[in-house]
Design an enzyme around this catalytic site. Structure first.
Site, PDB file in Angstrom:
ATOM      1  N   GLU A   1       7.007  -2.513   6.261  1.00 54.62           N
ATOM      2  CA  GLU A   1       6.908  -1.707   7.478  1.00 54.62           C
ATOM      3  C   GLU A   1       5.490  -1.188   7.704  1.00 54.62           C
ATOM      4  OE1 GLU A   1       7.734   2.717   8.974  1.00 54.62           O
ATOM      5  OE2 GLU A   1       9.186   1.976   7.510  1.00 54.62           O
TER       6      GLU A   1
ATOM      7  N   ARG B   1       1.873   3.492  -0.444  1.00 58.90           N
ATOM      8  CA  ARG B   1       2.506   4.805  -0.288  1.00 58.90           C
ATOM      9  C   ARG B   1       1.597   5.868  -0.898  1.00 58.90           C
ATOM     10  NH1 ARG B   1       7.812   5.605   0.957  1.00 58.90           N
ATOM     11  NH2 ARG B   1       8.290   3.449   0.439  1.00 58.90           N
TER      12      ARG B   1
ATOM     13  N   ARG C   1      -2.624   1.689   4.827  1.00 60.93           N
ATOM     14  CA  ARG C   1      -1.520   0.746   4.638  1.00 60.93           C
ATOM     15  C   ARG C   1      -1.795  -0.597   5.312  1.00 60.93           C
ATOM     16  NH1 ARG C   1       4.963   1.589   4.964  1.00 60.93           N
ATOM     17  NH2 ARG C   1       4.400   3.041   3.310  1.00 60.93           N
TER      18      ARG C   1
ATOM     19  N   SER D   1       6.600   2.036  13.459  1.00 64.22           N
ATOM     20  CA  SER D   1       7.937   2.472  13.867  1.00 64.22           C
ATOM     21  C   SER D   1       7.880   2.917  15.320  1.00 64.22           C
ATOM     22  CB  SER D   1       8.435   3.622  12.996  1.00 64.22           C
ATOM     23  OG  SER D   1       8.752   3.171  11.702  1.00 64.22           O
TER      24      SER D   1
END
Length: 425
Positions: free
Chosen positions: A347, A273, A388, A350
């Site tokens: 995750e 993050r 990420r 999306s």
């Protein structure tokens, strides 16, 4: 936004959508403002018609009649002028309320309050089995000399990242591979700025409500977007496309910036993050058909899964519940990739279908086969987000000596190397 006529005729469904999505909007209050606005407009129109009719009588009037007619015209003008502030106030209030009205979720969407109630659909890939104690991505980066968290924190503050050496080349390789992969599937490569005006955030649906997640440029009417979806969704704003121009499909690469307000204490270590990153985004603008929209939803989801399969990463697909899908979404799936150090799926993608909700906000229209001007449908999905994606990539492909095995799909982007790093254990 939703069509106002649809809201009037389907108030119960809209009210339910707001409830299950956790959107704080009073539909009854919206309909009250709408009715009052309609009444005000009718009053103004009636007085304007009366004023026009009165004006036509003046030239034909006798000298005795004319002063009264002129005065009546002035009185009507004053009455109309007096109503204008209320008319503008109602118009502004209704517009702001409409921007907060959520889309109707697809019938298949499970009702739930947050991501804890998302529904797993399937798992793909083989989880790694290590005959040694695996390291997390932070330790792998530090042992290889590929990161420098203390120095970058001094320069840029917390939630910043810095990569060095082969880790930089790996990050670039993943991004270029994603661009090539999506271009091979018919998506037009697009490089876009992260800078956008506030109306672009309104058009994509990030405003109102997400203002605290966005960095603002002081002294300028520009902000930094957290995804290429924001500027790309406004590229055709207000234009009228022809049917043969659809679908518009982009593989858009851009820098991305998120303030991560409200995430204090979450994922503070490593690359999960961060405030600034790079992202390849799939974006689709298609004809106004749920059938066509769902076909594209399946395609962009399949693209993301194929990218992860090529990177040889295990993942799972989950369907987002109503409380975790965002106000504008009709349907949303997340893809979560396995992170060995945490023994959880995280995750990484999306996938979203928004119907004409964004198009109405942005004015994305086209003429259908019958020549009728209609609002298009939009979709988006992550291609890949770096750094990420490096978290599962490094951790799943680490070897006993601390080096990293490179999936075959990435090797052409790294000079053919099958392994990067030096033995450190």
């Amino acid at each position: 936004m939703l069509d106002l006529k649809f809201i009037r005729e389907n108030a119960g469904a809209v009210r339910h959508a707001a409830q299950v999505k956790g959107v704080n909007i009073d539909i009854d209050d919206l309909l009250r403002v709408d009715r009052e606005l309609v009444d005000l407009k009718q009053r103004v129109e009636a007085m304007q018609a009366e004023r026009n009719a009165n004006a036509k009588l003046v030239p034909k009037a006798t000298p005795e009649e004319r002063p009264a007619l002129i005065q009546k015209g002035k009185d009507l003008a004053e009455e109309i002028k007096a109503l204008e502030p209320a008319l503008r106030a109602h118009e502004d209030t209704l517009k702001l309320m409409l921007l907060r009205v959520p889309n109707i979720p697809h019938a298949s969407v499970p009702v739930g309050k947050d991501d804890s109630e998302n529904v797993e659909l399937r798992r793909e890939g083989q989880l790694p089995e290590f005959d040694f104690t695996p390291l997390d991505h932070v330790d792998l980066l530090e042992k290889q000399g590929w990161s420098d968290p203390e120095r970058v924190a001094r320069v840029s503050g917390s939630r910043s990242y810095l990569l060095k050496g082969e880790a930089v080349m790996l990050e670039m390789a993943v991004l270029m591979f994603a661009m090539d992969f999506l271009a091979g599937r018919g998506f037009t490569p697009l490089s876009t700025t992260a800078l956008a005006r506030p109306e672009a955030f309104v058009g994509s649906g990030h405003f109102p409500g997400g203002e605290d997640q966005v960095y603002k440029i002081e002294g300028d009417e520009l902000m930094l977007a957290g995804t290429a979806e924001v500027p790309v969704n406004s590229l055709y704003a207000g234009e009228q496309l022809s049917l043969d121009q659809l679908p518009v499909t982009f593989a858009a690469i851009s820098a991305a910036f998120r303030s991560e307000a409200g995430s204090a204490g979450r994922d503070v270590r490593g690359l999960i993050r961060v405030h600034e990153f790079r992202k390849v985004e799939q974006y689709v603008l298609c004809e106004a058909s749920e059938e066509v929209g769902l076909e594209w939803f399946a395609k962009i989801l399949a693209n993301a899964e194929a990218l992860l399969a090529a990177l040889e990463l295990p993942y799972r697909v989950v369907q987002n519940c109503t409380g975790d899908m965002g106000a504008g979404k009709v349907l949303m799936y997340d893809i979560e990739t396995w992170v060995p150090s945490e023994q959880v799926y995280r995750e990484t993608h999306s996938c979203s279908y928004l119907g004409d909700w964004q198009a109405r906000r942005t004015g994305l229209r086209y003429r259908d086969a019958g020549g009728k001007l209609v609002f298009a449908h939009t979709l988006n999905n992550t291609g890949v987000a770096a750094p990420r994606i490096l978290v599962p990539l490094l951790e799943n492909h680490q070897q006993a000596d601390g080096t990293i095995r490179i999936p075959e799909a990435l090797r052409p982007y790294l000079g053919g190397r099958a392994v990067i790093g030096q033995p450190v254990r």
